[in-house]
Scaffold this motif. Structure first.
Motif, PDB file in Angstrom:
ATOM      1  N   PHE B 113      -3.877   2.212  -1.779  1.00 12.09           N
ATOM      2  CA  PHE B 113      -3.113   2.821  -0.706  1.00 12.09           C
ATOM      3  C   PHE B 113      -1.652   2.972  -1.129  1.00 12.09           C
ATOM      4  O   PHE B 113      -1.034   4.029  -0.974  1.00 12.09           O
ATOM      5  N   PHE B 114      -1.093   1.918  -1.716  1.00 15.45           N
ATOM      6  CA  PHE B 114       0.303   1.991  -2.141  1.00 15.45           C
ATOM      7  C   PHE B 114       0.488   2.994  -3.261  1.00 15.45           C
ATOM      8  O   PHE B 114       1.473   3.720  -3.309  1.00 15.45           O
ATOM      9  N   PHE B 115      -0.488   3.036  -4.141  1.00 13.40           N
ATOM     10  CA  PHE B 115      -0.375   3.999  -5.231  1.00 13.40           C
ATOM     11  C   PHE B 115      -0.310   5.422  -4.686  1.00 13.40           C
ATOM     12  O   PHE B 115       0.534   6.213  -5.073  1.00 13.40           O
ATOM     13  N   TRP B 116      -1.221   5.715  -3.743  1.00 13.18           N
ATOM     14  CA  TRP B 116      -1.225   7.080  -3.205  1.00 13.18           C
ATOM     15  C   TRP B 116       0.017   7.366  -2.374  1.00 13.18           C
ATOM     16  O   TRP B 116       0.503   8.497  -2.347  1.00 13.18           O
ATOM     17  N   LEU B 117       0.532   6.312  -1.726  1.00 15.30           N
ATOM     18  CA  LEU B 117       1.770   6.480  -0.969  1.00 15.30           C
ATOM     19  C   LEU B 117       2.899   6.911  -1.914  1.00 15.30           C
ATOM     20  O   LEU B 117       3.646   7.854  -1.638  1.00 15.30           O
ATOM     21  N   ILE B 118       2.999   6.221  -3.050  1.00 14.29           N
ATOM     22  CA  ILE B 118       4.018   6.584  -4.044  1.00 14.29           C
ATOM     23  C   ILE B 118       3.753   7.988  -4.562  1.00 14.29           C
ATOM     24  O   ILE B 118       4.648   8.818  -4.690  1.00 14.29           O
TER      25      ILE B 118
END
Lengths: 351, 280
Positions: B113-118
């Motif tokens: 999730f954080f990766f895609w947020l970035i």
């Protein structure tokens, strides 16, 4: 130095995939044990569990008297040699060997002395200032071994260390690993899928299949008395021939098969044990057609079609027998060449 | 290509020469223009040969600038630009190295999730989020400061993404070998990962530095104090004057173009070194 004890070791991955299904094994201090099995049998997973690179789902792992289930790899006092060597490409050979010692807070002089001793033992002294990139495959292999050696750990773990080398170098390194282990007497666990490597290296062999131990024993024990059909077919090259008992019984005019246990329904015969000339002892004679002839120098492999059976059969014989493809011939089997099995249990029927 | 065809050769070289001329000509014009006397550039025909006022123009621009047009001395502006570009570059590199390290090597909740947020923020250029960003910076009292100039531009999805891709090409055994060798996560990062990424760091340094150096809109928005003007916006300010003094502007342009060139020349050596000495 220490013994390694595995008690009911299990590994289950997410989604309930069982990679290792309960392994009990005791490796004695100074022993060289080889884990062998086909790819996907869980042998690498098992080794990595011992190393601490995979978590243990169930069971206990002891190195020496210490339970190490929860310890980090570095705290287990083991050293590992990886299949692709995993040398640090930006460090010189010297620093590759010294890195583990530096992290453990060894003194500079001590590090230097240990690195030089290990380098001397492995004959890599001349490359100490080079980067791994400038080394050949065999030299890299030595550096990887050196990295394990300098720490003088309780146990060496080898994960198919020779599979990236060419055939000639592999034999040479195999001999060197064996000699080194004999000299250092460090407990070693070695993983390979190559049964020849397994036979020649190990004090004891552990044959794994589908996450379970099939048989544990010295190489010759396993070769001479395979406990299961899997082991029988896996160890030995060419693989053991498996013939239905009914078929053999039809050809048995001299009562050779009468001694076999009752549950036997399949008989294994090593390619070496099929003879082309009638032996003195009572025998079973089989008619066959030669389908393919392989001359391998000192020995020959004959691929046969047995009359009245669709089971492909291989015979290994010394030299080059005077037969050509398409010809019919007779092969002879004596009673001491028979390995009786039961196909439903997969196990050997005789003790 | 070992064939010998003189005509093909000739045309190949001709094409290359024309191409180079097209690229070099404007640079040449800027250089020539920066050496002319005040009125020379307004006469309609552009001089093609260097004039005699080069040193005079450069000294004037460097020392006093064109203050009535809102351009402080070029030396000051160059320094401001340099600080801003360096802060952005170093900040971007450190943050993206660390976040890529976290995303690749640690298994934590909502990792993807954080990766895609970035990754999503890749799709939003500075200009799109410039008004809310301005509001935030203004509320934090960071207008007219180096912090305000650089911090909002530091987050970089591009660099994080590139480092992530690079880290994923490093064989997992490297991490395992380091673990067996007793290196904790930070030691692994410092001793293994950083030296291995040196080529990527050098490449990104060049790209990020030029990105930071060429920032125009953002410094224009948040600086009202000439002490924080950067060279790129200074040049723009000079051209929007009623009677632009092109000889001075061109001197400033030449000076503004130099640092990125120097960075490329300097980093190129590191680059090549990295390329020839690193191998997995």
């Amino acid at each position: 130095m220490a013994s390694i004890t595995l008690e009911g070791l299990k590994k289950t991955y997410a989604g309930n995939v069982a990679a290792v299904k309960g392994v009990d094994l005791h490796i004695q201090d100074g022993e060289f044990v080889v884990l062998v099995g086909p790819s996907g049998c869980g042998k690498s997973t098992l080794l990595r569990m011992v190393a601490g690179l995979e978590t243990i789902t169930e069971g206990t792992l002891k190195i020496g008297e210490r339970v190490v289930n929860q310890l980090e790899p570095a705290e287990r006092d083991i050293a590992m040699v990886f299949q692709n060597y995993a040398l640090y490409p930006h460090m010189t050979v010297y620093n590759n060997l010294a890195y583990g010692l530096k992290n453990r807070g060894f003194k500079k002089d001590d590090i230097d002395q240990r690195v030089r001793t290990a380098a001397k033992m492995l004959e890599i002294e001349d490359f100490l200032e080079r980067k791994p990139r400038k080394l050949s495959g065999g030299q890299r292999q030595r550096v990887a071994m050196g990295r394990a050696l300098v720490r003088e750990p309780a146990a060496f773990l080898f994960d198919e260390p020779l599979s990236n080398l060419d055939a000639k170098l592999r034999v040479q390194m195999r001999v060197e690993i064996k000699q080194l282990q004999r000299r250092l007497k460090t407990t070693s666990l070695y993983v390979t899928h190559d049964q020849l490597e397994a036979m020649t290296l190990g004090d004891r062999l552990v044959v794994l299949n589908a996450g379970q131990i099939e048989q544990v024993g010295t190489p010759m024990e396993i070769y001479a008395r395979p406990a299961t059909m899997f082991v029988a077919e896996f160890i030995g090259s060419p693989a053991m021939n498996m013939l239905p008992l009914d078929y053999l019984a039809q050809q048995d005019t001299q009562g050779v098969l009468s001694q076999l246990p009752k549950e036997t329904d399949t008989v294994g015969i090593r390619p070496d044990d099929m003879q082309l000339t009638p032996p003195a002892a009572p025998y079973v004679m089989l008619d066959a057609t030669l389908m393919l002839f392989e001359a391998a120098g000192a020995e020959s492999h004959l691929y046969l079609n047995l009359a009245g059976s669709d089971q492909p059969t291989v015979v290994r014989t010394a030299g080059q027998p005077p037969v050509s493809e398409g010809e019919t011939l007779q092969v002879y089997v004596t009673s001491d060449a028979l390995h009786p099995f039961n196909r439903t249990t997969g196990k050997r029927t005789a003790h | 290509m070992v064939e010998n065809r003189p005509w093909a050769n000739f045309f190949a070289h001709l094409t290359l020469m024309v191409g180079v001329a097209v690229v070099v000509f404007p640079v040449y014009v800027a250089l020539v223009a920066s050496t002319q006397a005040p009125g020379d550039l307004l006469r309609g025909t552009l001089p093609m040969l260097p004039g005699a006022h080069g040193i005079e123009n450069f000294t004037r621009m460097w020392q006093s600038g064109v203050s009535n047009a809102g351009a402080p001395p070029a030396g000051k502006m160059l320094w401001n630009s340099f600080i801003m570009a360096m802060a952005i570059t170093v900040g971007k590199l450190s943050i993206s190295l660390l976040s890529a390290f976290a995303i690749v090597y640690f298994r934590f909740r909502f990792r993807m999730f954080f990766f895609w947020l970035i990754f999503l923020t890749l799709m939003l250029p500075v200009e799109v989020r410039i008004i809310p960003t301005f509001q935030v910076v203004a509320d934090l009292n960071m207008l007219n400061s180096f912090a305000g100039l650089s911090i909002p531009l530091i987050a970089s999805a591009t660099a994080t993404f590139l480092f992530r891709q690079f880290f994923m090409t490093i064989p997992e055994e490297m991490l395992e070998a380091a673990r067996v060798d007793g290196a904790g996560p930070l030691k692994f990062f410092k001793d293994i990962l950083m030296p291995l990424s040196i080529t990527n760091i050098a490449a990104l340094f060049v790209i990020m530095f030029i990105y930071g150096w060429n920032q125009y809109l953002w410094p224009l928005l948040i600086t009202t104090d000439p002490d924080y003007y950067t060279i790129v916006m200074g040049i723009q300010r000079m051209t929007s004057e009623e009677n632009p003094q092109w000889h001075l502007i061109m001197a400033a342009v030449v000076m503004a173009a130099l640092p990125p060139v120097l960075v490329i020349l300097f980093m190129q050596r590191l680059f090549v070194k990295g390329l020839t000495e690193t191998e997995k």
